[in-house]
Design a protein around this motif. Structure first.
Motif, mmCIF file in Angstrom:
data_model
loop_
_atom_site.group_PDB
_atom_site.id
_atom_site.type_symbol
_atom_site.label_atom_id
_atom_site.label_comp_id
_atom_site.label_asym_id
_atom_site.label_seq_id
_atom_site.Cartn_x
_atom_site.Cartn_y
_atom_site.Cartn_z
ATOM 1 N N ALA A 262 4.281 -4.493 -4.137
ATOM 2 C CA ALA A 262 5.384 -4.542 -5.105
ATOM 3 C C ALA A 262 6.655 -4.872 -4.330
ATOM 4 O O ALA A 262 6.677 -4.831 -3.098
ATOM 5 N N VAL A 263 7.703 -5.191 -5.047
ATOM 6 C CA VAL A 263 8.997 -5.439 -4.416
ATOM 7 C C VAL A 263 10.035 -4.590 -5.141
ATOM 8 O O VAL A 263 9.956 -4.387 -6.343
ATOM 9 N N GLN A 264 10.968 -4.079 -4.354
ATOM 10 C CA GLN A 264 12.051 -3.282 -4.912
ATOM 11 C C GLN A 264 13.375 -3.977 -4.662
ATOM 12 O O GLN A 264 13.550 -4.636 -3.642
ATOM 13 N N VAL A 265 14.297 -3.786 -5.588
ATOM 14 C CA VAL A 265 15.695 -4.164 -5.365
ATOM 15 C C VAL A 265 16.390 -2.874 -4.967
ATOM 16 O O VAL A 265 16.299 -1.868 -5.664
ATOM 17 N N ILE A 266 17.030 -2.907 -3.798
ATOM 18 C CA ILE A 266 17.692 -1.709 -3.303
ATOM 19 C C ILE A 266 19.157 -2.000 -3.024
ATOM 20 O O ILE A 266 19.554 -3.144 -2.801
ATOM 21 N N LEU B 235 8.841 -13.818 0.910
ATOM 22 C CA LEU B 235 8.534 -12.750 1.857
ATOM 23 C C LEU B 235 7.230 -13.049 2.581
ATOM 24 O O LEU B 235 6.229 -13.397 1.950
ATOM 25 N N GLN B 236 7.234 -12.918 3.902
ATOM 26 C CA GLN B 236 6.040 -13.195 4.698
ATOM 27 C C GLN B 236 5.404 -11.897 5.167
ATOM 28 O O GLN B 236 6.090 -10.989 5.620
ATOM 29 N N LEU B 237 4.088 -11.842 5.058
ATOM 30 C CA LEU B 237 3.307 -10.719 5.550
ATOM 31 C C LEU B 237 2.472 -11.239 6.710
ATOM 32 O O LEU B 237 1.916 -12.340 6.638
ATOM 33 N N VAL B 238 2.360 -10.444 7.776
ATOM 34 C CA VAL B 238 1.703 -10.906 9.000
ATOM 35 C C VAL B 238 0.611 -9.926 9.406
ATOM 36 O O VAL B 238 0.822 -8.711 9.404
ATOM 37 N N ASN B 239 -0.544 -10.469 9.749
ATOM 38 C CA ASN B 239 -1.681 -9.710 10.302
ATOM 39 C C ASN B 239 -2.096 -8.551 9.385
ATOM 40 O O ASN B 239 -2.313 -7.441 9.842
ATOM 41 N N ASP C 25 0.829 -1.210 0.000
ATOM 42 C CA ASP C 25 0.000 0.000 0.000
ATOM 43 C C ASP C 25 0.864 1.261 0.000
ATOM 44 O O ASP C 25 0.674 2.178 0.799
ATOM 45 N N ASP C 26 1.867 1.252 -0.885
ATOM 46 C CA ASP C 26 2.757 2.400 -1.109
ATOM 47 C C ASP C 26 3.593 2.784 0.113
ATOM 48 O O ASP C 26 4.014 3.935 0.245
ATOM 49 N N GLN C 27 3.849 1.810 0.998
ATOM 50 C CA GLN C 27 4.703 2.013 2.170
ATOM 51 C C GLN C 27 5.665 0.833 2.280
ATOM 52 O O GLN C 27 5.286 -0.302 1.977
ATOM 53 N N PRO C 28 6.913 1.070 2.736
ATOM 54 C CA PRO C 28 7.811 -0.074 2.944
ATOM 55 C C PRO C 28 7.243 -0.985 4.028
ATOM 56 O O PRO C 28 6.667 -0.520 4.997
#
Length: 171
Positions: free
Chosen positions: A145-149, A132-136, A119-122
Motif C-alpha cells: 500500500a502507499v500512504q500520504v504522510i 516507487l522502486q522495490l529492490v530484491n 507487508d505491513d512495514q514501511p
C-alpha cells in the motif's frame, strides 16, 4: 562557434535508442542482441516508449491561515491507488526488482510525501515521486500500500494490494 555549441547541446538532448534483435541459436535458445548475429535469422524487437517525467514549475508556499482550526481534518485525495501490479497472475521479476506507480489526484500537496508499505512495514524513504522502486524482494505473496504522510502524520492510505512475486531460482 556559438551556433556549433548550440547544435552540440541539442544533439545531446535527444535520446539514443539502439535496435534490439531477437534470435534463436542452433541449440534452440532464444537470445537478444543489439546487433543481429551472422548466419542466424534475427527479428527486430519493438520496445515500448521510454518513461519520462514532466518538470513542474515551482509553487509558492501558501500563507498559513490564522483562522484555521488546528483540529480541522487534513485534505484528502480523490484518488490514491497503486497501479502496475498484476492481481490475477504472478509478477515476474527474476532479481526481485520492480516498480509500482501511484495514481494520485489531485497532485501531492505542500509538504505531503508518499511512503510505501510492504507487508505491513514501511519500505524505503518517503518521497514525492509517484514511481516507487522495490529492490530484491523475496518471492511469494506480499501486501503493498502507499500512504500520504505529512511528517509523522498519516494523511491517507491507499487500498492494500496483494500480489505474488515469482523469481527464477538459479542453481
Amino acid at each position: 562557434m556559438r551556433l556549433l555549441s548550440m547544435l552540440l547541446l541539442l544533439s545531446l538532448a535527444f535520446p539514443v535508442m539502439a535496435q534490439i534483435y531477437k534470435y534463436t541459436d542452433a541449440d534452440g535458445n532464444t537470445g537478444y542482441s543489439n546487433q543481429p548475429p551472422d548466419g542466424v535469422k534475427a527479428q527486430p524487437v519493438e520496445l515500448p516508449p521510454l518513461n519520462s517525467v514532466e518538470s513542474q514549475p515551482p509553487r509558492k508556499p501558501e500563507p498559513p491561515d490564522k483562522a484555521a482550526n488546528p483540529e480541522q481534518p487534513h485534505v484528502t485525495y480523490e484518488v490514491l491507488e497503486l497501479t502496475g501490479l498484476p492481481v490475477t497472475e504472478a509478477l515476474r521479476a527474476n532479481d526481485g526488482t520492480f516498480t509500482v506507480n501511484v495514481l494520485i489526484k489531485p497532485r501531492l500537496q505542500g509538504t505531503h510525501l508518499l511512503r510505501l508499505w510492504l507487508d505491513d512495514q514501511p519500505y524505503g524513504q518517503p518521497g514525492n515521486v509517484p514511481i516507487l522502486q522495490l529492490v530484491n524482494i523475496d518471492r511469494g505473496q506480499h501486501r503493498i500500500a502507499v500512504q500520504v504522510i505529512d511528517g509523522d502524520t498519516v494523511i491517507q492510505q491507499s487500498p492494500t494490494v496483494t500480489f505474488t512475486l515469482q523469481r527464477v531460482h538459479k542453481r
